[in-house]
Design an enzyme around this catalytic site. Structure first.
Site, PDB file in Angstrom:
ATOM      1  N   HIS A   1     -26.986 -85.228  -7.624  1.00 39.51           N
ATOM      2  CA  HIS A   1     -27.359 -85.942  -6.400  1.00 39.51           C
ATOM      3  C   HIS A   1     -27.495 -87.448  -6.635  1.00 39.51           C
ATOM      4  O   HIS A   1     -27.134 -88.246  -5.773  1.00 39.51           O
ATOM      5  CB  HIS A   1     -28.666 -85.367  -5.855  1.00 39.51           C
ATOM      6  CG  HIS A   1     -29.102 -85.998  -4.562  1.00 39.51           C
ATOM      7  ND1 HIS A   1     -28.320 -85.999  -3.428  1.00 39.51           N
ATOM      8  CD2 HIS A   1     -30.252 -86.659  -4.231  1.00 39.51           C
ATOM      9  CE1 HIS A   1     -28.957 -86.616  -2.455  1.00 39.51           C
ATOM     10  NE2 HIS A   1     -30.135 -87.025  -2.910  1.00 39.51           N
TER      11      HIS A   1
ATOM     12  N   GLU B   1     -48.348 -91.541   2.165  1.00 39.95           N
ATOM     13  CA  GLU B   1     -48.973 -90.769   3.244  1.00 39.95           C
ATOM     14  C   GLU B   1     -48.010 -90.627   4.421  1.00 39.95           C
ATOM     15  O   GLU B   1     -47.866 -89.537   4.988  1.00 39.95           O
ATOM     16  CB  GLU B   1     -50.283 -91.433   3.682  1.00 39.95           C
ATOM     17  CG  GLU B   1     -51.331 -91.528   2.578  1.00 39.95           C
ATOM     18  CD  GLU B   1     -51.535 -90.213   1.853  1.00 39.95           C
ATOM     19  OE1 GLU B   1     -51.731 -89.184   2.531  1.00 39.95           O
ATOM     20  OE2 GLU B   1     -51.490 -90.210   0.606  1.00 39.95           O
TER      21      GLU B   1
ATOM     22  N   SER C   1     -28.181 -90.687   0.219  1.00 37.29           N
ATOM     23  CA  SER C   1     -29.220 -89.732   0.587  1.00 37.29           C
ATOM     24  C   SER C   1     -29.901 -90.150   1.895  1.00 37.29           C
ATOM     25  O   SER C   1     -29.236 -90.280   2.913  1.00 37.29           O
ATOM     26  CB  SER C   1     -30.211 -89.580  -0.575  1.00 37.29           C
ATOM     27  OG  SER C   1     -30.968 -88.407  -0.457  1.00 37.29           O
TER      28      SER C   1
END
Length: 254
Positions: free
Chosen positions: A232, A173, A85
């Protein structure tokens, strides 16, 4: 440099570097890494803003490829690279920019294209966990269940919890701010002419026939294979089948 988990070996095969995906860590790959170390040394990394590696305001694929290059340079010879990924995209950029560092490349369930989906619901689910109420991972899983139905994903996310410090080992964040870069793929020139396998889950839609022309342009020796019954997270859903596919690819022609 990135935090590394090393699995030494008496085997003589080319050392393997394993690069995890978004929200993962090298620890997630511990069982597969240990099993593959019967061939030769295996190193699993924590990518920047993940696990026990450093946090940074940058989370571009160019930066991640540079991180991987430093790991390989430090061990002094090219490595076989397995990336899943996000880690697969970083591994592709590494191979295209520094082909001298990559012997064989296995890309797990990702293509060098921009994706239209978002991982923000998962980031928001983790942000929503009240860590002051978490004493064990199951406490966090119970809170995640309000937004994430899949128990496998709940367990996966909570592996990135530091229970003692009551903090995520994910820079949520920055990952949120950099999400467009994570979903995209940089404009990289050149080709990687080494052996390359794009290994996908048969039930996943991440690597489609539409992406094959782009893949073949960048990776002329690319081959394609699918693991039946896997999505996945193919390495977690079908670990033995995934391991067998990795072995077959890395040992081919040896």
């Amino acid at each position: 440099m990135l935090n590394t988990l090393k699995h030494p070996s008496d085997g003589t095969a080319t050392p393997v570097l394993i690069v995890h995906g978004l929200f993962g860590s090298g620890r997630n790959w511990g069982v597969i890494a240990k099993r593959l170390s019967d061939r030769g040394p295996v190193t699993a990394v924590d990518m920047r803003n993940h696990g026990d590696s450093f946090w940074s305001d940058r989370h571009s694929y160019d930066a991640m490829a540079d991180d991987l290059a430093r790991v390989i340079d430090a061990q002094g010879a090219p490595m076989d690279v397995v990336g899943h990924s996000m880690g697969g995209k970083a591994a592709m950029v590494l191979a295209l920019r520094r082909p001298d560092l990559v012997n064989r490349l296995l890309v797990a369930d990702i293509a060098p294209v921009t994706y239209g989906h978002s991982q923000m619901p998962f980031i928001n689910a983790m942000r929503d966990v009240d860590l002051s109420l978490v004493e064990k991972r199951s406490d966090a899983s119970a809170q995640l269940a309000r937004h994430v139905d899949d128990p496998t994903l709940q367990a996966f996310f909570t592996q990135s919890l530091d229970l003692k410090a009551k903090r995520w080992k994910l820079n949520l964040e920055v990952l949120a701010a950099e999400m467009p870069n994570i979903l995209g793929f940089p404009d990289v020139t050149g080709q990687f002419d080494g052996p390359t396998l794009f290994l996908s889950g048969a039930q996943s839609e991440y690597v489609t026939s539409d992406s094959r022309p782009t893949i073949r342009t960048l990776f002329p020796k690319a081959r394609f294979a699918k693991i039946p019954g896997a999505g996945h997270w193919l390495h977690a859903e079908k670990p033995r089948e995934f391991e067998a596919s990795v072995r077959a690819f890395l040992d081919y022609g040896q």
